[in-house]
Design a protein around this motif. Structure first.
Motif, PDB file in Angstrom:
ATOM      1  N   ARG A  32      56.707  19.821  28.410  1.00 42.83           N
ATOM      2  CA  ARG A  32      55.682  18.771  28.266  1.00 42.83           C
ATOM      3  C   ARG A  32      56.101  17.398  27.227  1.00 42.83           C
ATOM      4  N   GLY A  73      55.261  12.266  31.676  1.00 45.13           N
ATOM      5  CA  GLY A  73      54.466  12.444  33.102  1.00 45.13           C
ATOM      6  C   GLY A  73      54.102  13.816  33.265  1.00 45.13           C
ATOM      7  N   TYR A  74      54.545  14.701  32.436  1.00 46.81           N
ATOM      8  CA  TYR A  74      54.440  16.060  32.559  1.00 46.81           C
ATOM      9  C   TYR A  74      53.188  16.642  31.460  1.00 46.81           C
ATOM     10  N   ALA A 117      48.898  20.807  32.842  1.00 49.20           N
ATOM     11  CA  ALA A 117      48.612  21.281  34.120  1.00 49.20           C
ATOM     12  C   ALA A 117      49.811  21.296  34.748  1.00 49.20           C
ATOM     13  N   ARG A 118      50.540  20.227  35.200  1.00 51.64           N
ATOM     14  CA  ARG A 118      51.633  20.094  35.720  1.00 51.64           C
ATOM     15  C   ARG A 118      52.909  21.047  35.304  1.00 51.64           C
ATOM     16  N   VAL A 119      52.913  21.106  34.001  1.00 47.90           N
ATOM     17  CA  VAL A 119      54.010  22.187  33.381  1.00 47.90           C
ATOM     18  C   VAL A 119      53.626  23.409  33.681  1.00 47.90           C
ATOM     19  N   ALA A 166      51.886  24.651  36.215  1.00 45.58           N
ATOM     20  CA  ALA A 166      52.096  24.871  37.683  1.00 45.58           C
ATOM     21  C   ALA A 166      53.717  24.917  38.245  1.00 45.58           C
ATOM     22  N   LEU A 167      54.419  23.909  37.437  1.00 45.62           N
ATOM     23  CA  LEU A 167      55.843  24.185  37.572  1.00 45.62           C
ATOM     24  C   LEU A 167      56.603  25.374  36.999  1.00 45.62           C
ATOM     25  N   SER A 196      63.181  21.006  40.244  1.00 39.42           N
ATOM     26  CA  SER A 196      61.922  20.824  40.429  1.00 39.42           C
ATOM     27  C   SER A 196      61.701  19.483  39.690  1.00 39.42           C
TER      28      SER A 196
END
Length: 193
Positions: A151, A155-156, A159-161, A163-164, A190
């Protein structure tokens, strides 16, 4: 039963190694059970006591908790009265001196400050995620949650973290020091793509 809480070894209270002598904090150090009905608001004030004999005589149940930590746990049952519950639940907690507690709190504060500095370095690009992973043998870095490091990357967001981490097979509460080589490689690949 009033409560069965399964608390993993990575809880912040558990990792601190401290006993705060405050049930609402200490119960979060490890798995715990609580049973009984507590003292409902309708119980007259003169019956609100910690004395098990008076509670038994009044027919009032008590809420009792027990922390469970390490090794195999064997639970056996039998008829219980609030008195026997009370006697079975009493346990000696380690007592810290004022100086020991102050030292432990200062150490915890220093760790939080150092972790914030590490995450700030990741956020500004001074330290890469790969460099953080390389330093996983250091106590502070190893105890940092992977989600916090990710986090901090510009840009992370949450939600993006999430999913990753799910795509790379990393648990939500996993710490940097607990990552295996494959998880590190998948996360770094990734992040690059």
């Amino acid at each position: 039963m009033g409560e069965l809480a399964l608390v993993d070894s990575s809880s912040r209270v558990g990792e601190s190694g401290l006993t705060f002598m405050e049930t609402l904090l200490d119960e979060n150090a490890t798995c715990h059970l609580a049973w009984g009905a507590g003292l409902p608001p309708g119980v007259p004030a003169h019956l609100r006591t910690d004395d098990p004999a008076r509670l038994d005589a009044a027919g009032v149940n008590t809420l009792c908790g027990m922390m469970i930590n390490g090794g195999p746990v064997v639970i056996s049952g039998g008829p219980l009265t609030s008195r026997s519950l009370w006697e079975r639940c009493l346990m000696a907690l380690p007592v810290m001196t004022v100086e020991q507690r102050a030292k432990a709190l200062a150490k915890a504060g220093e760790a939080r400050t150092a972790r914030r500095a590490l995450l700030a370095e990741v956020a500004c690009g001074a330290v890469s995620v790969a460099e953080v992973f390389e330093r996983s043998g250091q106590d502070l870095v190893g105890r940092t949650r992977v989600v916090q490091v990710l986090r901090a990357v510009p840009g992370y967001g949450p939600a993006r973290v999430a999913a990753l981490m799910a795509a790379c097979g990393v648990e939500e509460k996993q710490r940097v020091g607990a990552l295996n080589e494959q998880q590190r490689e998948r996360l770094l690949r990734s992040l690059i793509s």
